[in-house]
Structure formats: C-alpha cells, structure tokens
Design an enzyme around this catalytic site. Structure first.
Site: not given
Ligand code: FAD
Ligand code: SF4
Lengths: 737, 327
Positions: A471, A627, A636, A699, A702-703
């Site tokens: 995703g 980014i 995200q 870096k 997602g989390e």
C-alpha cells in the site's frame, strides 16, 4: 557512505504509478486471479476454543455436489516441515505457527478443522456448512484480566524486568502520575481478504499467488513446509490490497491450499471470509498496561515505570516493543520496564501497524499529558524539557533527530496556541472542545535488498525486485528515486515487483522498504551511470564520472557536448545494459541510534449529554528524513491517522470469555472509520535528510503515522471534558459514565 | 447457504398463495437482511418468493394520510417530496439508517421485518432463544452492550434495530397486511412484539401474510418540529445505541402535543407515552425535558454492558427536545 544526490533538493511530486490500475479494477488481486482447472477451497473453523476433536462427520460434505476433497486432521497429507521442531533462526516471517490439520487439538475458537475443496466457491461454501464436529471441551482461557489475576506470565529473557539507574526513583519524585490503560484486540482488516492460489508444476515445484508483504519470506515458508528447494517455489504477489502487518507471515491457510493442491493435482484457490480474517491472520494483542512517572516541579522526569501485559497464543510466543518507546522517547536516568505475555486460547497475534510501540505509546503519552496538567505546563513544553539529545539507553548520538522541529511545525499548522490550558474550558455550539497532542517514534532501519536493472535501446529503464507493495507505494517511490538519479522522465522508468523470480527484496514491514530498497536502486543507478560513461570512453578519452551530468536522458560533458543514453548504447552496438545490484546494512550505523518521529495533533468535539466524540481537525507532523514521494508519503500519514481514529474511537475485538468465541468478527459490528469520521488530515514533514542511514536521506514512516495517535485523541478528550479515559476505544458509554 | 427454489410472482395474490402453500418458503425483497441471515445459516428457506415485481412501490397522499407501498425503497421514501414535506421525521430516520447502497436496495416492508443484530443470534455456534428456542439467551450474561433496557425478558434482551420504525411508531402509522383471508390493518405499535417467552416471534404478522404498505397520518404542526437523533459508535453506518424520534406541536413556548419514540432500547420501537403525557401543555424548558426523560425510562433496566443506556437514553431525549425547541 557518499550521498549520491544533493540531499537538500526535494523530490518532485508524482502520481502513484499503479493508481490507475487500482482504481479502474485492472489490478489483479489474488482472490480475483483465474487459472485453468481452478478449484476452490473453503475452511471450516472449530466452534470451541479449547479441547480436542473427538469425531468429525464429513460424509454429507463429501457427497455434496461438486465436492472434490475434504481434508481434516484424519486424512491430511503430511507436511514434511511440520515434523521438525521450531527453528528460531528462521524467524517468524519464515514459517512456523499453527500446524494446520496436524492433530486433533483445538487451541483457539475458529481454528481450521477441515478444508472443503469443490469445483465452485459456492459449492465449497455450502459443503463446508455440512461438516459437523464433536469435541471434548475444556475451559477456554481468553481473558487477559483473568490471566493476570490467576496465571503466571511466560518466562524468558524477553520478559525480565529491565532497569536503568534507580528502579524506584519515580516513587520519591515530588510530582507523580500513575494509571492503568487498556487496549482491546484490534484487527488489521485490510480491505483485501487474505487469499492463496497454489498450483503444483510437477512433484517438486509449486507456484503460489499469495497476498503477502514478503514475497521471499512466503517462498521460504512454503519451501520449508514442503521441503522444496527455494527456487522451486514461485511466488506472485503483484498487488496487495493492504496488509498493515497481517500479511507479514505466511499463515496456515496458505499451507492448507498448497497441501490440497498437491492432493488433488489441481490448482486450489483459498480465500478467507471476513469473519476468518479476525481469527486466522493475526491481530494486535490486547494489552493492559500500568505506567507511573515521577517528575520535579519544573517538569524534569525523574523516573518511570512501565509494566505491560499482553496476550499471545498457546503455541507461539509473540513479542513486540510495548515498552520500547518508554525507554527511548524521553531523557530519563531512572527507569524500570517489564513486559509480560500470557498464553491464551487465541490464535497468534502479529505485528499490526505501529506494532508494540503504538500500544505502548498509549499509556506513555497519556501519562505525559496527565503530568503536564499536574505541573501546569504546556504538554509540548513538557516534552521539550525532557528531550533526549542522545539515546537514553546507550548514549549514542542519533543519525538524525528533528522531533523538536516536528513539534513546532505541527503546532504552528494546527494552531496549538489557540488552546486554553484548563480542561473543559472550550466550547462551540453546545459541544465541548478539546485539543490534544502526542508524539511517537519508531526505529529507522535499513536491511538487505537486491535489484536487477535493465536499460534498453528504446530508452526504458526497468528495475525488478522481489518485494511486494502492501500500500505505501513502493513502486512509486522506487520509480521516483530511479528517475531522479538517472535524469529520466517517470514514464521511462518501470519498477516491477511481486515476483519471486526477481532478485530478493526485503519483506515490507517495520517501515524499512524505502530505506532498504531505495539504497539498492540508487546504487544500481550509480552502476548504470558508470557503465554509460564507460561506453563514452571509446569515443571521448578520460572522462570522470563526476564530470558528467545526467539529465533528460542524456550525458552532458564538461566540454559542452552531450549524448543521449540510447545513442551511447547504439554507438557501442549494445541492445541494452543489464546489471544486478545489492545493498545491505550500513556498518556506520553501529555508531548511531536511528528513529523516525511523529507528532499528532487532534481537535475533538465532545457532546456533553450523549458522550459522542467527533474529531474535527488532525495535523500529523513527521520527521521521516528526506521525503522521496510527497504524495504517497502524505497518503501514508493520512492512512495512519485514519487507522488511529479507528483505534482511538471505535475498534474493539470482542470475545465472549465464557466460550472464548468472537462476538463481533464482521464489518457490521467491528467498526472502522467511515468517511464521516475522518476530517481532512493535514500532514507536514520536517523533510530534512538523515545523513547516515541511507544515501537517499530517507527514514521510515509507515509506523509513526499511527504511533501515538490514540493518546492524542484521549488527551484531547481529557482537555474537552476533564475526564481521563484510559480504556480504548473511547465510545460514548465511556465518556458518559 | 442451502440450495433454494426461486420464483417471482407478478401479483399480490400469487405471492400470497405461493407463500401459503409452502412452509419452508420466504418472501425476499431487497435481500439486504435475508441474504446475510441465509449465508450465516441463521435462516434456511427452501424457497424464495421474490416480491420486488409486485406493484407496491407507490408513495402518495390521499387526504390526511400518506400511503407508502411496502416495496418502496428506503432511499426513495427518504427523498420523496411528499415525505420530506409531510413526514420529515420519517425521511430523517431513514437517512440515519445503514448506508446509501443498502438504503437503495432495502424496502419499507423488509425494514420492518429486519431481524435483531444480536451477535449471538447471528452465530449458530452460540446459544440463542430467538434463533433456536430453548437454547438459552447468550446475551443475557454475555456481551450485551447493544441490548434492550425496556420490555425485555430473561428469554431475550434483543433490540429491534430499525431507525425507520422508530419514526413510524412516533407518527402513529398503520401497517396494512394482506393474507389468504384478506386484508387487515394493525396500528404500528401493535405490529412488533415484546420477547416474553416467545422471542422467536418478532411481530404479529401471521403465516402467509404480506405487508402491502404503511399509512401515516399527516399533521402539519408536528411536521414543523420533528427531529430524529441517532447516537452511534461512529458518524455513519452503525446501528443506534439509542435513538429518539420526536415531533412536537408547539404554540409559542408551550408544547401542545408531543410524539416521542425511542430506538435501540427494546424489542420494538418504544413509544414514550408517559413522557408525551407529561409534556402536554407544558413549557419547553430543560427541567421539563429532564423530568419527562426520567419518567420515560423509569422502568428501564440494564444488563451490564448496556447500563450506559440508562443514562444515554434520557440524555438523548433531552438533547433532542432541546434542539427541537431551541432552549
Ligand atoms: C451493514 C448493515 C447496516 C445496516 N444499518 C442499518 C441501520 O443503521 N438502521 C436500520 O434501520 N437498518 C439498517 N440495516 C438494515 C436494513 O435497513 C435492512 O436490511 C433492510 O431494511 C431490509 O430490507 P430488505 O428489503 O432488503 O429486506 P429483505 O432482506 O429482503 O427481507 C427481510 C425480511 O422481511 C421479509 N419481507 C420483506 N418484505 C416483506 C413484505 N412486504 N411482506 C412480508 N415480508 C416481507 C423477508 O421475508 C425477510 O424475512 C443495515 C443493514 C446492513 C446489512
Ligand atoms: S438477546 Fe435474544 S437474540 Fe440475543 S441471544 Fe438472547 S435470545 Fe438470542
């Protein structure tokens, strides 16, 4: 390591490369994939949580129209890999788990007791409903609260008390806060149902279409289970309709599909039902946590204690970092943490977005908020006063840390200064208004990746890796990196994934794909540049790579000449250039600690009479390095906020502990946010490169998009109402009573 | 789901005959509830009689009554001009239910006959007196957060999940049914039942009967002050924890008449007659609303997880009346 680019130049925005296929229905997901001679498998689940199957009646199912096979523990072909004990070295994603149809023991409610295979899905579903089992029932154990009271947690190194400095320092601090926090089971529930298609191509070769976040790990799991050579397991995962961690493992249903395909000599498609999605592909484990913090009157944290209790299955220990963030986020010399897990009559949990950190951040960041009121300090100021300049665990410097900038950027964008400090002091149209914030962190990683690259005479650059995209937009980010590196338009770059025949890529988890594979892609492009310059050397003498500019598909030389890549190929009589590249961890990183950070700001409205909570403003600020792809990165973060709203306000897996059985395992009863629950989520990035982790300066993200979010909501509800709700989800009943 | 026969009669008479002939037959309209129940094995009809071909879709006003055909879609009724003007409460309640997609399949008759959403009812591996009389009520001492606080019995504490029906109960609607013996009319409040010892029976429809429509009296004064409030766990697409349908006939600050019903609290839409009577002729004040609300729920009883409804119920009523009267 050298950086390949000027890290301060931002990447231009691009659209998702697979977006059109996805929104037009052209994307071929596993459950939709068709094959000649395909058969359909449907799993039957146990109706008890603990005990044994004493008899199983499959006769009417076997006689039902279209049925080709019924597999149970009584007739299941042996899975050779099951004979071996657990191999811890292989890791959780490489196999293990419930041995499906291996014995008559029932370990959790809904455990598969039979697989029915028929010529159509409908016939298999009907026949599955005819299977009747008899059980020897034993008392189910599914209540964590009861387990904490009555049982001993699992012992081992992971579960020892960890102490930094003085264990009880918080107790003697002048200002203290303490609380017990409850987070229920949450379920990943990606939109796409888990599905497997298995087809044997001879005795020792199998092709598998699988919803997976790890193409290579699925290949390994199946090879391990069936004792095949890894290369003889071909895995396809061209599209993955979300995972949030549920597809990090290859689950027993996939083994069942492979087993059935072998038995039948025909390909088998097995798609889980939505109810099965709650029981067979992991979940975020329920956790009860107690946290205590002591501080000085000027807001310096003196000591902390965090005890976490969570569930696991009774056949595997599932561990995650519930107390990790407590050890890391604030400079605090004295700390004690203890992580406890209890074996239950539940299937094994698995990492769910933000994994343990998201669970652990709920008590931590609520306690910080509570402390800010006790101290009469702004919650951001409190956090800044305890800012960790170096890793509090080991004193290492951070590879990069721009959390302070994220606090400020987010606060500015959100309008934090409009917050009145007293709880229950803001109102609008009869609703109480509250502002809340919290921070989150998650390790920034980089693993091993491998790609194959081909630049052809027609000007197309194709890069392949056996990674999947659950995703985040992996193909888009890789396309972006390669197009930038090579000075090629985006439509001349084709990133291919989801195929185990490609060079091995990483499993998509832990927010590391872009860091890992972005490095490999950058390096591959660098190698391509070198090869292109080599070609030039036959025409121009003595050209240093550094003297060539790669832009708009051509090499521009110092002497003003330029030559397109395709002309260079032509001149050298080459149809294409092909190479493979691999990259690994950065050894430099041993000197550093590396984390991504997020700060979430939430404005809630709480109805004083009905307890209804509405979130009407969200700003998420991220320090995720540089980014790579602005649009997919923002998506995200937005997706994380949507998940965060669900976790904070509505998601709750309910099990009736009398039966150890799910009560709400469907989408009518297990609520996830609908559009009306989600305001326009605003995202800001610090967008400063990490100079060490990888050459792109990125870096993970997602989390962190989710970590801390629930606390921000709970903190806003406290600010609105003066009521501290320590149990998720924050539904009207909890606000009212 | 078991194999079933399917037919699609063109006339009401043929539909009724088909149903009467076969005890294992069931009508199917939008199918949004029935098909789910069949998939879960909760109900196992051997024959489906598709009634969507019957001429029962009209919505019309004759005199002081609006007649709504049983097969009018929930979405059509909600957006119908007559309904929006004369029965805004009904329109609001319909729009508060389900999702746009489901409302566009769901019919008025089907909505009335939708079954409870009790999780134990849906799971054939769990005890449930409504699904299988005599097996016990799973929810009584189980997870009963969504369950009834009024009119329940130890046999069953389920709630009727409809929003539409709460509005129809407040609006004094009449249900028109037709069976082998002819046509009859039931006051809406007599249509659904309380569980008592026969929770398997949701309503008073007789075997072989078809709902042909509902009749709702119009009352312009009530229409002027109507509000449906639904409290749920998310902003949309969730069943009511508690809902209130309220219509007031106001003269200045005085309540001449009130029509009040509550959803999410009982086995049927719960008409709040005591509160209506209390409010009649009273000033619209918060104190009066509060008193009406506590009268309305005097008999209410919680079962554990749903205790919060004892507070949420009255509060929702007070909030609805406050919004409606602007006090
Ligand atoms: C996910 C989900 C969420 C929902 N949320 C809500 C909500 O928030 N609020 C709400 O009110 N509802 C909600 N619903 C329920 C929805 O309103 C009902 O499913 C719908 O109204 C049923 O209508 P139908 O025409 O599809 O009925 P069907 O499913 O076709 O039939 C239901 C029953 O009625 C019988 N029947 C139908 N018509 C007649 C008739 N004319 N005469 C006699 N018997 C008949 C059938 O035999 C069957 O037993 C939700 C449903 C779903 C699936
Ligand atoms: S409340 Fe009614 S529907 Fe629910 S389990 Fe009890 S008997 Fe069944």
């Amino acid at each position: 390591m050298d950086n390949f680019f000027d890290l301060n130049i931002p990447f231009a925005e691009i659209d998702r490369v697979d977006g059109k296929a996805k929104v037009t229905g052209k994307a071929d997901y596993v459950a939709e994939h068709d094959l000649p001679n395909l058969t359909y498998g449907v799993l039957v689940g146990s109706t008890i949580a603990n005990g044994t199957v004493t008899a199983i009646d499959t006769k009417s199912a076997e006689r039902a129209p279209g049925v080709l096979a019924v597999i149970t523990h009584l007739n299941a072909p042996k899975v050779p890999g099951y004979e071996e004990g657990e191999n811890p070295a292989k890791g959780r994603t490489g196999g293990g788990g419930l041995k499906i149809f291996n014995d008559n023991r029932i370990r959790f409610n809904g455990q598969p007791i039979a697989l029915v295979v028929a010529d159509t899905f409908e016939r298999a579903t009907y026949a599955a409903s005819l299977i009747k089992a008899q059980y020897n029932k034993e008392a189910p154990h599914t209540s964590l609260a009861d387990a904490i009271k009555n049982d001993k947690p699992i012992e081992g190194d992971n579960y020892k008390e960890a102490v930094r400095g003085e264990k009880d320092a918080w107790k003697t601090a002048p200002v203290k806060v303490e609380g017990t926090y409850i987070m229920p089971i949450q379920v990943h529930n990606p939109m796409e149902l888990h599905a497997t298609i298995a087809r044997w191509d001879g005795d020792d070769k199998v092709t598998v279409w699988e919803k997976t976040q790890g193409v290579v790990s699925t290949q390994q799991s199946i090879a391990n289970a069936f004792k095949l050579e890894q290369k003889n397991v071909q895995v396809y995962a061209p599209y993955v309709g979300g995972g949030f961690g549920s597809a990090l493992r290859t689950w027993p249903h996939a083994i069942a599909a492979v087993m059935a395909a072998k038995k039948l000599g025909r390909p088998v498609k097995l798609v889980l039902t939505r109810p099965q999605m709650f029981m067979l592909v992991g979940y975020r484990p329920e956790a009860i946590q107690h946290i205590s913090i002591g501080a000085t009157p000027d807001g310096k944290i003196v000591g902390m204690r965090h005890d976490a209790y969570a569930v696991t299955s009774n056949y595997e220990n599932f561990n995650e970092g519930l107390v990790a963030q407590t050890k890391q986020l604030y400079a605090c010399a004295n700390l004690a943490t203890k992580y406890n897990i209890y074996p239950m009559n539940l299937s094994t949990p698995t990492w769910m977005r933000g994994p343990g950190e998201a669970t652990g951040s709920f008590p931590l960041e609520c306690a910080l908020d509570e402390l800010s009121y006790a101290l009469n300090l702004d919650p951001i100021e409190l956090r800044k006063r305890n800012y960790a300049e170096t890793d509090p665990e080991n004193g290492k410097p951070y590879s990069s840390k721009f959390l302070r900038e994220a606090y400020d950027l987010g606060a500015e964008k959100f309008g934090w200064k409009g917050r009145k400090p007293q709880p229950r002091s803001m109102e609008e149209d009869g609703w109480l208004v509250g502002y809340g914030m919290s921070s989150g962190m998650f390790g920034a990683f980089r693993g091993e990746g491998r790609v194959r690259l081909k630049f052809s005479g027609d000007g197309m650059l194709t890069i392949q890796s056996a990674v999947s995209d659950s995703g985040p937009g992996t193909a888009t980010a890789m396309t972006r990196i390669a197009s930038d590196a090579m000075g090629l338009p985006v439509n001349k770059v084709n990133f291919e994934l989801g195929n185990s025949a490609f060079p091995p890529g990483p499993t998509q988890g832990g927010s590391s794909t872009t860091s890992t594979l972005g490095t490999t892609v950058s390096m591959a492009c660098d190698s391509l540049k070198k090869k292109l310059v080599e070609l030039l050397k036959t025409q121009e003498s003595e050209i240093a790579l550094a003297d060539v500019q790669f832009a708009q598909g051509e090499m521009r030389l110092k002497n003003g000449k330029s030559i397109s890549y395709t002309d260079a190929l032509k001149a050298a009589n080459l149809p294409s250039i092909e190479l493979t590249e691999s990259s690994g961890r950065n050894p430099e990183m041993q000197k550093y600690s590396a984390y991504s950070y997020s700060v979430h700001f939430v404005r809630v409205k709480v109805h004083p009479l009905t307890g209804v909570v509405r979130i009407d403003k969200v700003v998420s600020a991220g320090d995720a390095g540089r980014i790579i792809s602005e649009k997919t990165a923002a998506s995200q973060m937005k997706g994380g906020a949507v998940g965060g709203i669900g976790g904070a306000l509505m998601e709750e897996g309910v099990i009736d502990h009398r039966y150890g059985r799910w009560v709400n395992n469907n989408f009518a009863d297990y609520h996830v946010p609908v559009h009306a629950d989600v305001p326009d989520v605003e995202v800001v990035f610090v967008n400063k490169p990490d100079p060490v982790l990888n050459p792109n300066g990125s870096k993970g993200m997602g989390e962190i998009a989710l970590i801390g979010f629930a606390a921000a909501v709970a903190n806003a509800v406290y600010h609105a109402t003066g009521k501290r709700i320590r149990e998720l989800p924050i539904t009207p009943d909890k606000v009212l009573l | 789901m078991i194999n079933f026969d399917y037919s699609k009669p063109a006339t009401v008479g043929a539909a009724i005959t088909a149903l009467s002939k076969d005890t294992k037959a069931k009508f199917i309209a939008g199918g949004t509830n029935l098909v789910d129940l069949m998939k879960r094995g909760v109900t196992t009809p051997e024959k489906l009689i598709d009634i969507t071909g019957l001429p029962l879709k009209g919505i019309e006003q004759s005199g002081t009554v609006v007649r709504i055909g049983a097969l009018a879609l929930n979405s059509e009724v909600a957006e119908n001009d007559i309904v929006k003007k004369q029965l805004p409460l009904l329109s609001q309640a319909l729009k508060a239910g389900a999702s746009a997609q489901i409302r566009n399949m769901a019919t008025v008759g089907g909505n009335m006959l939708q079954r409870t959403r009790c999780g134990y009812f849906y799971d054939t591996a769990m005890p449930c007196n409504k699904r299988e009389p005599g097996t016990g009520c799973g929810a009584l001492q189980g997870y009963n957060r969504m369950h009834a606080i009024l009119g329940a019995s130890d046999s069953c504490i389920a709630v009727h999940p409809s929003d539409m029906c709460v509005a129809l109960a407040a609006l004094d609607a009449t249900v028109v049914v037709q069976g082998p013996g002819g046509t009859r009319k039931l006051p809406f409040l007599d249509f659904h039942r309380l569980p008592g010892n026969t929770p398997e029976k949701d309503n008073n429809l007789q075997r072989g009967e078809l709902i042909t429509g509902v009749e709702v009296p119009v009352n312009p004064s009530l229409a002027q002050h109507s509000l449906y409030t639904k409290i749920r766990d998310r902003a949309s697409y969730a069943f009511a924890l508690v809902s209130v349908a309220a219509a007031l006939d106001m003269k200045g600050k005085t309540i001449r008449q009130a029509r009040l019903a509550m959803g999410g609290v009982a086995h049927k839409p719960w008409r709040l007659t005591i509160a209506e009577n209390f409010l009649q002729g009273k000033e619209a004040t918060v104190a009066n609303f509060q008193q009406a609300a506590s009268l309305a729920l005097k008999e209410a009883k919680g079962y554990g997880y749903n205790n919060f409804k004892l507070t949420l119920g009255p509060n929702t009523l007070v909030q609805t009346l406050k919004t409606l009267t602007g006090v």
